[in-house]
Scaffold this motif. Structure first.
Motif, PDB file in Angstrom:
ATOM      1  N   THR A 172       0.733  -1.158  -0.190  1.00 26.61           N
ATOM      2  CA  THR A 172       0.177   0.073   0.090  1.00 26.61           C
ATOM      3  C   THR A 172       0.936   1.346   0.001  1.00 26.61           C
ATOM      4  O   THR A 172       0.318   2.384  -0.665  1.00 26.61           O
ATOM      5  CB  THR A 172      -0.734  -0.228   1.125  1.00 26.61           C
ATOM      6  OG1 THR A 172      -1.582  -1.270   1.292  1.00 26.61           O
ATOM      7  CG2 THR A 172      -2.087   1.117   1.218  1.00 26.61           C
ATOM      8  N   ALA A 173       1.842   1.153   0.697  1.00 25.26           N
ATOM      9  CA  ALA A 173       2.798   2.149   0.696  1.00 25.26           C
ATOM     10  C   ALA A 173       3.646   2.523  -0.927  1.00 25.26           C
ATOM     11  O   ALA A 173       3.621   3.719  -0.975  1.00 25.26           O
ATOM     12  CB  ALA A 173       3.912   2.260   1.965  1.00 25.26           C
ATOM     13  N   LEU A 174       4.222   1.622  -1.114  1.00 24.88           N
ATOM     14  CA  LEU A 174       4.424   1.701  -2.607  1.00 24.88           C
ATOM     15  C   LEU A 174       3.490   2.438  -3.717  1.00 24.88           C
ATOM     16  O   LEU A 174       3.950   2.735  -4.569  1.00 24.88           O
ATOM     17  CB  LEU A 174       5.182   0.271  -3.064  1.00 24.88           C
ATOM     18  CG  LEU A 174       6.563   0.065  -2.168  1.00 24.88           C
ATOM     19  CD1 LEU A 174       7.078  -1.271  -2.950  1.00 24.88           C
ATOM     20  CD2 LEU A 174       7.608   1.118  -2.317  1.00 24.88           C
ATOM     21  N   SER A 175       2.150   1.840  -3.370  1.00 29.75           N
ATOM     22  CA  SER A 175       1.315   2.294  -4.410  1.00 29.75           C
ATOM     23  C   SER A 175       0.983   3.781  -4.405  1.00 29.75           C
ATOM     24  O   SER A 175       0.323   4.042  -5.153  1.00 29.75           O
ATOM     25  CB  SER A 175       0.175   1.398  -4.206  1.00 29.75           C
ATOM     26  OG  SER A 175      -0.673   1.745  -2.988  1.00 29.75           O
ATOM     27  N   GLY A 176       1.512   4.337  -3.417  1.00 29.23           N
ATOM     28  CA  GLY A 176       1.090   5.792  -3.016  1.00 29.23           C
ATOM     29  C   GLY A 176      -0.039   6.127  -2.230  1.00 29.23           C
ATOM     30  O   GLY A 176      -0.459   7.399  -2.224  1.00 29.23           O
ATOM     31  N   ASP A 177      -0.809   5.128  -1.556  1.00 28.46           N
ATOM     32  CA  ASP A 177      -1.938   5.112  -1.029  1.00 28.46           C
ATOM     33  C   ASP A 177      -1.790   5.713   0.358  1.00 28.46           C
ATOM     34  O   ASP A 177      -2.845   5.953   1.112  1.00 28.46           O
ATOM     35  CB  ASP A 177      -2.812   3.896  -1.082  1.00 28.46           C
ATOM     36  CG  ASP A 177      -3.409   3.623  -2.316  1.00 28.46           C
ATOM     37  OD1 ASP A 177      -3.320   4.570  -3.319  1.00 28.46           O
ATOM     38  OD2 ASP A 177      -3.685   2.610  -2.789  1.00 28.46           O
ATOM     39  N   LEU A 178      -0.556   5.990   0.908  1.00 29.99           N
ATOM     40  CA  LEU A 178      -0.487   6.444   2.415  1.00 29.99           C
ATOM     41  C   LEU A 178       0.629   7.497   2.186  1.00 29.99           C
ATOM     42  O   LEU A 178       1.326   7.643   1.254  1.00 29.99           O
ATOM     43  CB  LEU A 178       0.481   5.130   2.882  1.00 29.99           C
ATOM     44  CG  LEU A 178      -0.627   3.939   3.351  1.00 29.99           C
ATOM     45  CD1 LEU A 178       0.434   2.719   3.767  1.00 29.99           C
ATOM     46  CD2 LEU A 178      -1.794   4.305   4.096  1.00 29.99           C
ATOM     47  N   ASP A 179       0.437   8.280   3.210  1.00 32.73           N
ATOM     48  CA  ASP A 179       1.511   9.387   3.343  1.00 32.73           C
ATOM     49  C   ASP A 179       2.669   8.873   4.248  1.00 32.73           C
ATOM     50  O   ASP A 179       3.719   9.890   4.083  1.00 32.73           O
ATOM     51  CB  ASP A 179       0.837  10.481   4.030  1.00 32.73           C
ATOM     52  CG  ASP A 179      -0.588  11.200   3.320  1.00 32.73           C
ATOM     53  OD1 ASP A 179      -0.637  11.445   2.091  1.00 32.73           O
ATOM     54  OD2 ASP A 179      -1.728  11.045   3.773  1.00 32.73           O
ATOM     55  N   GLY A 180       2.523   7.964   4.884  1.00 34.41           N
ATOM     56  CA  GLY A 180       3.685   7.488   5.717  1.00 34.41           C
ATOM     57  C   GLY A 180       3.325   6.325   5.874  1.00 34.41           C
ATOM     58  O   GLY A 180       2.169   5.476   6.094  1.00 34.41           O
ATOM     59  N   ALA A 181       4.432   5.369   6.257  1.00 35.14           N
ATOM     60  CA  ALA A 181       4.444   3.877   6.727  1.00 35.14           C
ATOM     61  C   ALA A 181       5.376   3.538   7.679  1.00 35.14           C
ATOM     62  O   ALA A 181       6.539   3.900   7.437  1.00 35.14           O
ATOM     63  CB  ALA A 181       4.415   3.106   5.431  1.00 35.14           C
TER      64      ALA A 181
END
Length: 324
Positions: A172-181
């Motif tokens: 999900t982080a690599l897909s750009g759907d999160l502002d931070g992980a």
């Protein structure tokens, strides 16, 4: 004559039986996450026969997850697992005689997209953060405490948290759907290799909070009875572990051999995972219990009984380091 022959035969059978019993190689059954990074070390032990050299056999049992491994230890189906020492503290406070042998000091951090404008944790107010391991994840707790102390921001109240399994947070982080992980160290390494950047590492945040960044959080966990009944066997295992770490610290060829086991999908991932593992090798010698006590007190303050159970202070007897 026949009686003497029969007696001699019976005596020889008893001798053979005793010899077989004494020559039987002891086995250590270790239950670990099937694809966890500890398998790189265990694979090295088996490949180089570091267990056989020390008179024991290592039996590796791949498990679906950490809870399954803990159940195996508690149910007597395994002699050893990998867990963090805070879990051991909780168990000891509940009457379980588990002890901890240091394995790794590797921790993750908070990763953000490469094009993020954030320069500090304060810039994440109002954003969505993915967190592996749930709301009691140690990195999340430390980073939230750091944000409060250094930036006056409560990440728990001022961000949206999305909790999930490490692979899901990674994707999900690599897909750009999160502002931070926030993820475990090996997923953090993969995210960095995939173009994300580290806003802050958990070890840097811990140090700013007065904790020891070199404190090994993960370790091999065994029942104290095994240590009391067979200290030599435990010392032989830790010797094999140290020997495997020495190989992995110096021999690049060993990592080439392990590449398929590591599931690295690119040269960047491979190099990041190798560097991360090496950086996580703890120094030889006993655990600094004063450092552990400071971390325990902070974790207890931040998460209370939900994390540390009935433990109100660091229990005695958690840490062992045979052969150090």
């Amino acid at each position: 004559m026949r009686a003497a022959t029969a007696l001699l035969g019976a005596f020889l059978a008893v001798v053979a039986s005793c010899a077989a019993a004494f020559s039987e190689t002891p086995t250590i059954r270790i239950a670990v996450l099937k694809f966890g990074t500890v398998n790189w070390e265990l694979n090295t032990i088996k490949f180089h026969q570091l267990d056989a050299e020390r008179g024991f056999s290592l039996d590796i049992k791949g498990m679906a997850g950490g809870p399954a491994a803990r159940v195996a230890l508690q149910g007597g189906e395994a002699d050893m697992i990998v867990a963090d020492w805070l879990w051991v503290a909780r168990q000891r406070a509940a009457g379980k005689d588990y002890v901890f042998i240091p394995y790794s000091k590797s921790v993750g951090g908070l990763m953000i997209p490469a094009d993020s404008k954030a320069t500090t944790l304060a810039d994440l107010a109002g954003s969505k953060i993915g967190i592996a391991g749930g709301p009691l994840d140690k990195s999340w707790l430390i980073l939230n405490a750091y944000a409060s102390k250094m930036h006056g921001i409560d990440l728990k109240n001022e961000t949206e948290q999305v909790f999930g399994a490490p692979p899901l947070i990674f994707k999900t982080a690599l897909s750009g759907d999160l502002d931070g992980a926030i993820n475990y160290w090996h997923f953090t390494a993969k995210m960095e290799a995939g173009g994300m950047r580290k806003l802050i590492s958990t070890s840097d945040a811990a140090e700013a909070l007065g904790l020891d960044p070199d404190m090994p959080l993960l370790g091999y966990v065994i029942d104290g009875k095994l240590l009391r009944d067979n200290p030599g066997l435990v010392e032989n295992f830790t010797g094999a572990s140290r020997a495997a770490k020495a190989i992995l610290a110096e021999d690049d060829g060993e990592w080439d051999r392990l590449r398929d086991v590591m599931k690295a999908k690119s040269d960047g991932q491979f190099e990041a995972l190798k560097a991360g593992f090496r950086a996580g090798i703890p120094a030889a010698g006993p655990v600094d219990e004063d450092s552990a006590r400071r971390m325990f007190n902070l974790m207890s303050e931040l998460a209370g009984e939900e994390l540390v159970g009935k433990a109100t202070e660091l229990p005695d007897g958690i840490f062992v380091n045979p052969g150090s």
